[in-house]
Design an enzyme around this catalytic site. Structure first.
Site, PDB file in Angstrom:
ATOM      1  N   ARG A 164      70.860  37.918  57.287  1.00 31.45           N
ATOM      2  CA  ARG A 164      72.010  38.384  56.484  1.00 31.45           C
ATOM      3  C   ARG A 164      72.743  37.200  55.838  1.00 31.45           C
ATOM      4  O   ARG A 164      73.973  37.158  55.806  1.00 31.45           O
ATOM      5  CB  ARG A 164      73.002  39.189  57.337  1.00 31.45           C
ATOM      6  CG  ARG A 164      72.454  40.451  57.909  1.00 31.45           C
ATOM      7  CD  ARG A 164      72.100  41.487  56.839  1.00 31.45           C
ATOM      8  NE  ARG A 164      71.512  42.643  57.467  1.00 31.45           N
ATOM      9  CZ  ARG A 164      70.215  42.730  57.810  1.00 31.45           C
ATOM     10  NH1 ARG A 164      69.383  41.748  57.534  1.00 31.45           N
ATOM     11  NH2 ARG A 164      69.763  43.812  58.379  1.00 31.45           N
ATOM     12  N   SER A 238      76.741  48.465  58.293  1.00 33.30           N
ATOM     13  CA  SER A 238      77.065  47.647  59.466  1.00 33.30           C
ATOM     14  C   SER A 238      78.231  46.717  59.137  1.00 33.30           C
ATOM     15  O   SER A 238      78.145  45.944  58.193  1.00 33.30           O
ATOM     16  CB  SER A 238      75.871  46.778  59.852  1.00 33.30           C
ATOM     17  OG  SER A 238      74.756  47.588  60.068  1.00 33.30           O
ATOM     18  N   GLU A 334      79.882  41.189  58.764  1.00 32.60           N
ATOM     19  CA  GLU A 334      78.826  41.145  57.744  1.00 32.60           C
ATOM     20  C   GLU A 334      79.420  41.466  56.360  1.00 32.60           C
ATOM     21  O   GLU A 334      78.986  40.947  55.338  1.00 32.60           O
ATOM     22  CB  GLU A 334      77.748  42.174  58.113  1.00 32.60           C
ATOM     23  CG  GLU A 334      76.624  42.260  57.121  1.00 32.60           C
ATOM     24  CD  GLU A 334      75.534  43.264  57.527  1.00 32.60           C
ATOM     25  OE1 GLU A 334      75.101  43.273  58.695  1.00 32.60           O
ATOM     26  OE2 GLU A 334      75.109  44.025  56.648  1.00 32.60           O
TER      27      GLU A 334
HETATM   28  C1  FAD Z   1      75.791  53.297  54.254  1.00 35.30           C
HETATM   29  C2  FAD Z   1      75.403  51.854  54.086  1.00 35.30           C
HETATM   30  C3  FAD Z   1      74.264  51.385  54.679  1.00 35.30           C
HETATM   31  C4  FAD Z   1      73.880  50.054  54.533  1.00 35.30           C
HETATM   32  N1  FAD Z   1      72.724  49.641  55.120  1.00 35.30           N
HETATM   33  C5  FAD Z   1      72.330  48.354  54.984  1.00 35.30           C
HETATM   34  C6  FAD Z   1      71.106  47.897  55.588  1.00 35.30           C
HETATM   35  O1  FAD Z   1      70.365  48.674  56.203  1.00 35.30           O
HETATM   36  N2  FAD Z   1      70.765  46.588  55.455  1.00 35.30           N
HETATM   37  C7  FAD Z   1      71.541  45.715  54.744  1.00 35.30           C
HETATM   38  O2  FAD Z   1      71.163  44.552  54.666  1.00 35.30           O
HETATM   39  N3  FAD Z   1      72.695  46.126  54.153  1.00 35.30           N
HETATM   40  C8  FAD Z   1      73.099  47.404  54.253  1.00 35.30           C
HETATM   41  N4  FAD Z   1      74.275  47.811  53.669  1.00 35.30           N
HETATM   42  C9  FAD Z   1      75.084  46.836  52.917  1.00 35.30           C
HETATM   43  C10 FAD Z   1      74.842  46.851  51.389  1.00 35.30           C
HETATM   44  O3  FAD Z   1      74.114  47.994  51.027  1.00 35.30           O
HETATM   45  C11 FAD Z   1      74.084  45.602  50.920  1.00 35.30           C
HETATM   46  O4  FAD Z   1      74.757  44.452  51.309  1.00 35.30           O
HETATM   47  C12 FAD Z   1      73.888  45.580  49.408  1.00 35.30           C
HETATM   48  O5  FAD Z   1      73.017  44.539  49.043  1.00 35.30           O
HETATM   49  C13 FAD Z   1      75.206  45.404  48.643  1.00 35.30           C
HETATM   50  O6  FAD Z   1      74.940  45.612  47.277  1.00 35.30           O
HETATM   51  P1  FAD Z   1      76.105  45.863  46.257  1.00 35.30           P
HETATM   52  O7  FAD Z   1      75.527  45.862  44.892  1.00 35.30           O
HETATM   53  O8  FAD Z   1      76.861  47.090  46.637  1.00 35.30           O
HETATM   54  O9  FAD Z   1      77.002  44.587  46.495  1.00 35.30           O
HETATM   55  P2  FAD Z   1      78.565  44.443  46.348  1.00 35.30           P
HETATM   56  O10 FAD Z   1      79.231  45.096  47.519  1.00 35.30           O
HETATM   57  O11 FAD Z   1      78.991  44.876  45.000  1.00 35.30           O
HETATM   58  O12 FAD Z   1      78.723  42.876  46.473  1.00 35.30           O
HETATM   59  C14 FAD Z   1      78.406  42.227  47.681  1.00 35.30           C
HETATM   60  C15 FAD Z   1      78.542  40.716  47.479  1.00 35.30           C
HETATM   61  O13 FAD Z   1      77.592  40.280  46.516  1.00 35.30           O
HETATM   62  C16 FAD Z   1      78.226  39.718  45.359  1.00 35.30           C
HETATM   63  N5  FAD Z   1      77.456  40.176  44.199  1.00 35.30           N
HETATM   64  C17 FAD Z   1      77.107  41.450  43.902  1.00 35.30           C
HETATM   65  N6  FAD Z   1      76.309  41.461  42.799  1.00 35.30           N
HETATM   66  C18 FAD Z   1      76.180  40.179  42.385  1.00 35.30           C
HETATM   67  C19 FAD Z   1      75.502  39.547  41.308  1.00 35.30           C
HETATM   68  N7  FAD Z   1      74.773  40.231  40.398  1.00 35.30           N
HETATM   69  N8  FAD Z   1      75.595  38.191  41.189  1.00 35.30           N
HETATM   70  C20 FAD Z   1      76.308  37.464  42.080  1.00 35.30           C
HETATM   71  N9  FAD Z   1      76.987  38.005  43.112  1.00 35.30           N
HETATM   72  C21 FAD Z   1      76.919  39.358  43.269  1.00 35.30           C
HETATM   73  C22 FAD Z   1      79.655  40.229  45.405  1.00 35.30           C
HETATM   74  O14 FAD Z   1      80.514  39.345  44.757  1.00 35.30           O
HETATM   75  C23 FAD Z   1      79.895  40.324  46.906  1.00 35.30           C
HETATM   76  O15 FAD Z   1      80.221  39.059  47.423  1.00 35.30           O
HETATM   77  C24 FAD Z   1      74.672  49.152  53.771  1.00 35.30           C
HETATM   78  C25 FAD Z   1      75.840  49.647  53.154  1.00 35.30           C
HETATM   79  C26 FAD Z   1      76.202  50.976  53.301  1.00 35.30           C
HETATM   80  C27 FAD Z   1      77.427  51.484  52.609  1.00 35.30           C
END
Ligand code: FAD
Length: 338
Positions: A164, A238, A334
């Site tokens: 992570r 998580s 996380e």
């Molecule tokens: C129900 C649920 C289940 C989940 N299960 C998992 C799992 O099984 N495994 C897991 O690893 N994660 C899991 N997650 C966490 C999440 O899905 C991941 O971390 C995912 O990659 C976040 O993507 P996002 O586009 O929503 O990021 P955001 O929440 O929009 O951003 C997260 C971080 O990344 C940065 N960021 C986003 N996009 C960019 C970009 N293009 N360039 C630079 N920085 C950027 C943001 O500034 C922030 O710091 C889960 C979340 C939920 C709600």
């Protein structure tokens, strides 16, 4: 391209926390991003890049610019007998990318079905589930520097992936806007069905041997039965990482809690499931007024509807302190706290 003042961020974070951004700009092309980073507001105010908002907790209004990365498009870059190299723009929804790969019989991401969020965010915390992490299929990414506009390619090594974790949560934090990610996927799948209940679910669905669709559907079913849907109950998956601790500490904890599960995590270290610790400490299903700990999965903190980010954060602090007291183990969040 539209700059929105006092933008409501509630629809843009899966915790469903009601906060606003001083400015929000939605970018649909690299040209949009380039123009945005030349804007005075971007140059002078705090900045945040947002994909699906599924790994953030806003504890206050964001007094700066939120850049929504909405770059779309997936292309097959090249192939050989064994592999395909597939490039996806950062704004593609992760699960639709997974489905696209499955449709094309490109293997490697099926175990990562239904993880919320965007392709652009997946390398940031090296997303993982059911025995697979992004680092297993990652080839390279292109990113634009938030100030200079320089576009740089990061290969596997430059990303310094960890559990992570990646360089984008450390030395390069906040410095790059990820534009696209290239994955190296297999034409002949390497099945990974040992983790969790995948095998059992495949059998229940009537698959006598694994297929990409079968694994994806199994993972979807398992996830839907275990994790709350953020559309119904705000959450960010998580909330804590599984702590990696010294074997000596593990041995001491095991004396008191003989059933404590563990996984190898390198020489002299073991990984302990944070969910188990939280459940043992009696937090599973805990309900404060506005937020709580999910009743099915102790690792997931939930917003009952009206929670502020500070309330969720305060609950997470109570849990961290309690786990430290009971087990002498420090839980690390996380979710990105803002
Ligand atoms: C129900 C649920 C289940 C989940 N299960 C998992 C799992 O099984 N495994 C897991 O690893 N994660 C899991 N997650 C966490 C999440 O899905 C991941 O971390 C995912 O990659 C976040 O993507 P996002 O586009 O929503 O990021 P955001 O929440 O929009 O951003 C997260 C971080 O990344 C940065 N960021 C986003 N996009 C960019 C970009 N293009 N360039 C630079 N920085 C950027 C943001 O500034 C922030 O710091 C889960 C979340 C939920 C709600």
């Amino acid at each position: 391209m539209n700059w929105i003042a006092n933008a409501d961020l509630k629809p843009y974070n899966t915790f469903g926390v009601a906060v606003s951004a001083q400015w929000m700009v939605e970018c649909n092309s690299v040209a949009d991003i380039r123009e945005s980073i030349q804007d005075e507001r971007w140059k002078t105010l705090p900045r945040l890049i947002l994909g699906g908002g599924s790994n953030v907790l806003f504890t206050q209004d964001f007094d700066g610019v939120v850049l929504l990365n909405r770059l779309k498009g997936i292309e097959l870059e090249r192939e050989d007998d064994e592999f395909v190299w597939v490039k996806s723009s950062a704004g593609v929804v992760w699960h639709s990318f997974v489905l696209h790969c499955i449709q094309n019989q490109w293997a490697g991401v099926e175990n990562l079905s239904l993880i919320p969020g965007s392709v652009g965010a997946c390398p940031i915390q090296n997303i993982g589930a059911y025995g697979v992490e992004i680092k297993d299929v990652f080839f390279s990414l292109d990113a634009m520097h938030v100030e200079s506009g320089e576009i740089r390619s990061f290969d596997h090594q430059a990303c310094a992936f960890g559990y992570r974790d990646s360089v984008f949560k450390n030395e390069e934090k906040g410095k790059w806007i990820i534009l696209s990610v290239t994955f190296q996927l297999r034409k002949q799948p390497l099945w990974n069905t040992q983790y969790g209940d995948i095998q059992k679910e495949l059998e229940r669905l009537g698959y006598s041997s694994p297929t990409l669709v079968g694994i994806s559907q199994s993972v979807i079913n398992i996830r839907q039965s275990k994790l709350p849907d953020p559309k119904v109950l705000g959450n960010a998956g998580s909330f804590f990482k599984n702590p990696v601790i010294e074997e000596s500490l593990y041995a001491r904890v095991k004396e008191e809690y003989p059933n404590i599960p563990s996984y190898p995590a390198g020489t002299g270290k073991v990984k302990v499931p944070a969910g188990w610790l939280i459940e043992q400490a009696g937090w599973k299903g805990f309900k404060a007024e506005t937020c709580g700990v999910n009743e099915k999965q102790a690792l997931v903190l939930v917003n009952f509807g009206k929670a502020t980010g500070s309330e969720v954060y305060a609950l997470s602090t109570q849990i961290v302190e309690d786990i430290a007291k009971r087990f002498h183990i420090t839980l690390e969040r996380e979710v990105n706290i803002l």
